[in-house]
Write an enzyme that holds these catalytic residues in place. Structure first.
Site, short mmCIF file in Angstrom:
data_model
loop_
_atom_site.label_atom_id
_atom_site.label_comp_id
_atom_site.label_asym_id
_atom_site.label_seq_id
_atom_site.Cartn_x
_atom_site.Cartn_y
_atom_site.Cartn_z
N ASP A 1 0.86 -1.19 0.00
CA ASP A 1 0.00 0.00 0.00
C ASP A 1 0.89 1.23 0.00
O ASP A 1 1.80 1.34 0.82
CB ASP A 1 -0.89 0.02 1.25
CG ASP A 1 -2.04 -0.95 1.12
OD1 ASP A 1 -2.23 -1.51 0.02
OD2 ASP A 1 -2.76 -1.16 2.12
N ASP B 1 -13.74 -6.55 -4.82
CA ASP B 1 -13.89 -6.75 -3.38
C ASP B 1 -15.31 -7.22 -3.14
O ASP B 1 -16.26 -6.57 -3.58
CB ASP B 1 -13.70 -5.43 -2.61
CG ASP B 1 -12.30 -4.86 -2.80
OD1 ASP B 1 -11.39 -5.63 -3.19
OD2 ASP B 1 -12.11 -3.65 -2.57
#
Lengths: 251, 193
Positions: free
Chosen positions: A11, A130
């Site tokens: 990230d 997701d």
């Protein structure tokens, strides 16, 4: 024989890695380029960089980072986060990214998948999905699993394949962060339904979880973050263990 | 060493330029015939769709130039496929440098093949110092059939040619610029040809 891939995910915010990283021999664990080089050396098959910068300036630093990674790292990498147009993708590929991953922008405007795969080829278009299992249904979510959509995981997966996605990165929001294993049942169903590679994401905690997601979940690749960043699982050890379990890996 | 990467608008060529830079060679990007002709080594890359890539080659007259080159030429991925006789992708006639056709993988396997696969039956100096069954990184939906010009083969659905050689022309289906240390070795070997 084509091998199963192990993919660490980083990230990135404003050009720096976000989640804590606990690597002994790194000068600067916040530097994504250093970290990427280290992972390439340790046997990672591919890397994913997820840009979670909220500002335009943050996004610009992403381009510099991609350029540096492409300069210094000799394995393929995918860039995701905030990509919503042909121009965004063109910029990232020009900086040397091998693939891009799109998520919300594809849900909001599915034609984007067609446009990208027509212009750049499906090999560089990864669609990230997701999803959360609510009662018996897998519901596609946006914004890190906070906003439910009207889409069903499997219907959506089939659609993104038809529109030209080259790969699907499926994160189970039920499993993400639990370190209790991947969503293998849904993964296996997905993998049998579509004819493009599936990357399993969400739930990695132990080596056995990876064995299971390749055997039971029929995944083509497995992605994880913290177990690698904190050195809980060494990639080389993991791959040796997979090999012992008759799962083909690059060693 | 004057290395020129043919820049005709097809795909991510920055990675190839960076890979040479890591080997200490500043490769030049160009679509100019005089620059390409004067090179010691030519890289012919390609990512994307075959018929539109061939169209771009034609627009710059490179479809005529490339088959006539005398120095070592290395086609990578789609570049290699365009050097073949014909590809099923977009029903495209190739440059005819390699006497083989390019076909699509069937639905028996996942398409594209994406990831690391082994290369075997290694034959050429291009693979000097690279072990039999070494791993290379591939992303492709079409493959060149196994043939007498194959200098490496790989298995995916069937055994196909993952590298080809004919005189001064070489082609690899995999991406040496993304294939870690083994890929770097192959690029080094190419520079020595």
């Amino acid at each position: 024989m084509l091998t199963k891939r192990i993919i660490p995910c980083l990230d990135i915010k404003n050009g720096r890695t976000v989640k804590g990283v606990n690597f002994v021999d790194l000068r600067d664990a916040g530097d994504p380029v250093e970290l990427a080089k280290q992972y390439a050396k340790l046997g990672a098959d591919e890397l994913v960089f997820l840009d979670i910068s909220a500002t335009l300036e943050g996004r610009k630093t992403m381009h510099d980072m991609v350029l540096k990674v492409a300069e210094q790292v000799n394995i393929p990498f995918t860039v995701g986060g905030g990509i919503s147009s042909i121009e965004d993708v063109d910029d990232l590929l020009h900086c040397g990214a091998d693939k891009v991953s799109i998520n919300s922008s594809a849900v909001k405007r599915p034609e984007l998948i067609n446009e990208l795969s027509n212009k750049f080829g499906s090999q560089c278009v990864v669609v990230a999905i997701d999803a959360k299992q609510i009662d018996d249904e897998w519901v596609v979510h946006l914004a890190g699993g906070t906003i439910p959509t009207a889409l069903n995981l499997f219907t959506w997966a089939k659609e993104v394949e038809h529109r030209g996605a080259g790969e699907i990165l499926f994160t189970s929001m039920n499993n993400d962060g639990t370190k209790a294993g991947f969503a293998n049942e849904a993964l296996a169903k997905l993998s049998e339904m579509v004819n493009i590679p599936i990357i399993a994401s969400g739930g990695a905690g132990t080596v056995q979880h990876f064995v299971d997601t390749f055997n039971e979940g029929k995944a083509d690749a497995a992605l994880a973050a913290s177990v690698f960043h904190f050195g809980e699982i060494e990639i080389l050890d993991l791959k040796r263990e997979l090999k012992t379990n008759n799962i083909e890996v690059r060693l | 060493m004057n290395v020129v990467i043919v820049d005709y608008g097809a795909g991510n060529i920055k990675s190839i330029q960076f890979a040479f830079k890591r080997l200490g060679v500043d490769a030049v990007l160009s679509n100019k015939p005089e620059v390409i002709k004067a090179a010691d080594k030519v890289i012919f890359p390609g990512v994307g769709e075959a018929s539109s890539a061939m169209e771009m080659l034609k627009q710059s007259g490179l479809d005529e130039l490339i088959p006539k080159l005398k120095q070592p030429v290395l086609g990578i991925c789609l570049g290699m496929q365009l050097m073949c006789n014909y590809t099923e992708e977009g029903n495209t006639k190739g440059l005819g440098i390699f006497d083989v056709n390019v076909k699509r993988f069937s639905k028996v396997v996942k398409v594209p093949q994406m990831g690391w696969n082994t290369v075997k039956n290694l034959k050429s100096d291009l693979f000097k110092g690279i072990n039999e069954a070494e791993f290379m990184y591939l992303v492709h939906s079409y493959y060149a059939e196994n043939c007498s010009e194959a200098i490496a083969t790989s298995d995916y659905e069937l055994e196909y040619a993952s590298a080809l050689e004919n005189d001064n022309f070489y082609g690899v289906q995999f991406h040496p610029e993304k294939s870690s240390v083994a890929g770097e070795q192959l690029l080094k070997n190419f520079l020595k040809l």
